[in-house]
Design a protein around this motif. Structure first.
Motif, short mmCIF file in Angstrom:
data_model
loop_
_atom_site.label_atom_id
_atom_site.label_comp_id
_atom_site.label_asym_id
_atom_site.label_seq_id
_atom_site.Cartn_x
_atom_site.Cartn_y
_atom_site.Cartn_z
N UNK A 149 15.79 41.87 38.97
CA UNK A 149 16.79 40.80 38.81
C UNK A 149 18.19 41.38 38.72
N UNK A 150 18.35 42.49 37.98
CA UNK A 150 19.67 43.08 37.85
C UNK A 150 20.15 43.70 39.16
N UNK A 151 19.23 44.27 39.92
CA UNK A 151 19.62 44.80 41.24
C UNK A 151 20.09 43.67 42.14
N UNK A 152 19.40 42.53 42.09
CA UNK A 152 19.84 41.38 42.89
C UNK A 152 21.20 40.88 42.42
N UNK A 189 14.41 32.70 40.88
CA UNK A 189 13.70 33.44 41.93
C UNK A 189 14.64 33.80 43.06
N UNK A 190 15.49 32.87 43.43
CA UNK A 190 16.47 33.10 44.50
C UNK A 190 17.87 32.77 43.98
N UNK A 191 18.74 33.76 44.01
CA UNK A 191 20.12 33.54 43.62
C UNK A 191 20.34 33.59 42.11
N UNK A 192 21.53 33.14 41.71
CA UNK A 192 21.94 33.15 40.31
C UNK A 192 22.72 31.88 40.02
N UNK A 193 22.91 31.57 38.74
CA UNK A 193 23.73 30.43 38.33
C UNK A 193 24.97 30.96 37.61
N UNK A 194 26.14 30.50 38.07
CA UNK A 194 27.40 31.02 37.55
C UNK A 194 28.10 29.95 36.71
N UNK A 207 27.84 26.50 39.19
CA UNK A 207 27.76 26.63 40.64
C UNK A 207 26.70 27.67 40.96
N UNK A 208 25.79 27.34 41.84
CA UNK A 208 24.75 28.26 42.23
C UNK A 208 25.22 29.16 43.35
N UNK A 209 24.89 30.45 43.27
CA UNK A 209 25.23 31.39 44.33
C UNK A 209 23.96 32.14 44.68
N UNK A 210 23.76 32.38 45.95
CA UNK A 210 22.55 33.11 46.31
C UNK A 210 22.34 33.16 47.80
#
Length: 244
Positions: free
Chosen positions: A200-203, A227-232, A241-244
């Protein structure tokens, strides 16, 4: 009694008399020697490298509590009293002559803050001195008290990972249920959870380099438990805002 028997009698009397005299003299000398050794302490010397402790103040505190002559001092009790000071990691006491007490101190060396009020030494022991502004530059760690060594090691490992990307960790928190939260030197908080921490940290680092670095000053928190992306979470806005 024949002359030969009389001589033996007087020889025995002389020997016993001399023995009593020698024992008396020896006992008297031993008592005088004991009194010479067991005089009141004239000086308390404090040794050891110190930065936060005032050696003079420590010596005065020890001297004020001495109410017995040198050989009758309870060194173990004095040692226990000394290590009650949060800055004293260990203390060794020994008697010296002329009557003096030497105290060798090992001072605590803080390597991190623990929560809001404590400090950690290099062994992962928590101690609670009066905090000074200079400790604000130390990394801030928190979590269950029995997990201090694990948290310190995790901080070291993760900090190496982030430094390769030009970032530095300033804090790490382990929740009771095992979830990790990181604080970065640019003010961003990273909620990492408890599973698949390294992937997760590498992503996150990849997304940070490509999508988030330019707006780092506006980011308050990044939740990477997806699982996909991150929430900012943005500092100037209340929404996500979701980024991924």
């Amino acid at each position: 009694m024949n002359p030969q028997g009389l001589d033996r009698y007087w020889n025995t009397v002389v020997v016993l008399t001399l023995l009593v005299v020698f024992l008396g003299i020896g006992s008297s000398m031993a008592m005088e020697f004991w009194r010479w050794l067991n005089r009141p302490v004239a000086e308390v010397r404090v040794a050891g490298a110190t930065r936060h402790l005032d050696k003079v103040a420590v010596a005065e505190r020890v001297a004020a509590g001495l109410n017995r002559p040198l050989l009758e001092l309870d060194l173990a009790g004095l040692q226990r009293e000394l290590v009650e000071d949060p800055w004293i990691h260990s203390a060794r006491l020994r008697r010296e002559w002329p009557p003096a007490l030497e105290v060798e101190l090992e001072e605590e060396v803080p390597v991190a803050r623990w929560g809001d009020k404590g400090l950690l030494n290099h062994q992962g022991d928590i101690f609670w001195p009066r905090l000074k502004p200079e400790y604000a530059s130390l990394p801030r760690l928190s979590g269950p008290a029995h997990e201090t060594v694990r948290i310190m090691q995790q901080f070291h490992d993760l900090n190496r990972m982030f430094s390769a990307a030009g970032l530095r960790l300033t804090g790490l928190m382990l929740e009771t249920r095992g979830a990790w939260t990181l604080e970065l030197d640019n003010g961003i908080r990273v909620v990492a959870g408890r599973e698949q921490l390294v992937p997760r940290l590498k992503r996150f680092l990849q997304i940070y380099r490509t999508r988030l670095a330019a707006d780092a000053a506006r980011i308050e928190q990044v939740d990477i438990r997806y699982t996909n992306g991150v929430a900012v979470s943005w500092r100037a806005e209340t929404g996500q805002e979701h980024a991924g």
